[in-house]
Design a protein around this motif. Sequence first.
Motif: not given
Length: 586
Positions: A236, A239-240, A242-244, A250
Amino acid sequence: MPAQSPSPTLDLVAKLSKSPASHRNNSSRPDAYLLLKDKKSKFMSTTDDKDHWDDIAVSFEFKKGSSEGDRTDDEKKIIWNLHSIMREDPCRRSSFGVTIENTQVRLWFTCRTVTVVSEPFNFFTDIVNLIYLFCSLIFANDVELGWDPTIERVLVDGQIQYEIGFYDAEGSPAVYQTVKILSDFGADALRGRGTRVFKAFRKPKPQDTEAARVYVVIKDAWRDSTRMCEDEILKNILHDIETNLGPSAREDAKQYFLTVLHAEDVMIDNKIDDTLRLLHHENIPSDSRWHDVGAGKEKELNRSTHTPSTDALPLHLTRRTLPAVKSEVVHHKIHFRAVFAELGEPIHTLKKLDEVLETLEHALKGLEYMHHAGWVHRDISSGNVLRCNHQSKIADLEYAKSLTASGESHDGTTDFMACEVEGHRYLFFKRRPTVVISAKYAPVPPEDQPFRFNPLHDLESWWWMLTWVLHYNVDGDTQVIPDGHGAAYHSLFPGVVPGATRSDTLRSFLKTKVVPPSFHSTISWADQMRLQLIEGYEAAEEGSEKRQADAELADIVAGIVVQAGGVPASVVQPTCGEAKKEQALI
């Protein structure tokens, strides 16, 4: 053909002439105990003929009288016995004890979430309960008595090791054999995660071709039932990130975290092993009450010598207040294991200051990734920052949490705990804020809003870790202990002081003269960072004009290190040596 009668699994041993053998020099001698017939202990010498704590299923403490003093003495001893079993034996999930004062019998039970004791009954007048109790114990199997069937003690080249069962990615059984215990101080507490960390290798299956051993790290612990397993938390976080921050961030961030090869909840009889199951799926009865056990002189446990049962209770068992059970939730735990690829050295074992500083610098980068992804670690400590081949790894993500998530609080490790976390209150605002930080990153609350952990607290824990290194160690090349070294260490790291925080200490300048000259440049930088950290707190909590109203706390944290000048390189690269025991630093 008539059904075969069950056979007892335990023998009663009484009138003891010597203490049972133990791994940690435990000299306690119960008044009696129930011992496994099929023993699990392994002796390194064939001449050892003692019974061993590894085989004791139930310990007993007796008194002829029934005074308060008699009860208190039995209680201290039985708790010590339960504690000794749980801290010494990786194969135990729970343990039992029995105390008898005059004719009054009480059954004790402990697991990683709670210790409970029954109401007393009179064995003269309540013979049914007495027979039921003893039959239940002596005919129980080893799993029912608290042993873990997924881990087995073995003797390898004259040394005790453990074979730990897993299921691999294909669902087939896999066995790892330990070669060394890397850490087990987490198991010293009777209630808690009971964390043990092993160096191990996977045993080959019969059909496998011979290959060189690949060593891994196995973590065995009990996580809160409301928390995800560490591998899921790491997924998680990445993932966050990479998202941000994007895919490249990442990939770069992965180097600052341990590689999880496998993780699973421990299964026994095809069911998850948790403390609720150990309590037969029964929560603590609502009419239960806390039982006050008199505290003796407090002593801290260590690996070489331990307090005898008559002297004291473990520190974590001393309760200063006794609320009703219904006012304190019993947090159940799930038994889990994880396999990590990297073998690392924790900060507190490093002996070169330049290696310590490089490791801490890398850890800051990992924390920066976490914070910009909207996560906090919540337990940064000298045992959770590892050095792996010139690279820092942030470990123990069990309590890492998204800033957008609600839920439980977690204090962290005492010596490295942020001051605000110690007191569960904000300490650096002088007026009710008029400017609100972005809600995404825990808005600065007025006094009447609940306290929340934020990235600044992780950074302060990091600062306490650096300060601890500089005050715990001396220059190993000169072995000179400056005047006031011990006093400064104890002032900065006093341990648990109920109701107090170290906020005054954080606001005070560090004393250069109490550390070796080779540490002076580093401690001066640490002091600059301390000042920047306080300014960061004030900016976050007062709505300072030094930043924009929507500034993110993660940016404030990153700016603190930049303003302090970055982590310094060690000028003389001294060897760190532990201070002498006569200085009372250990």
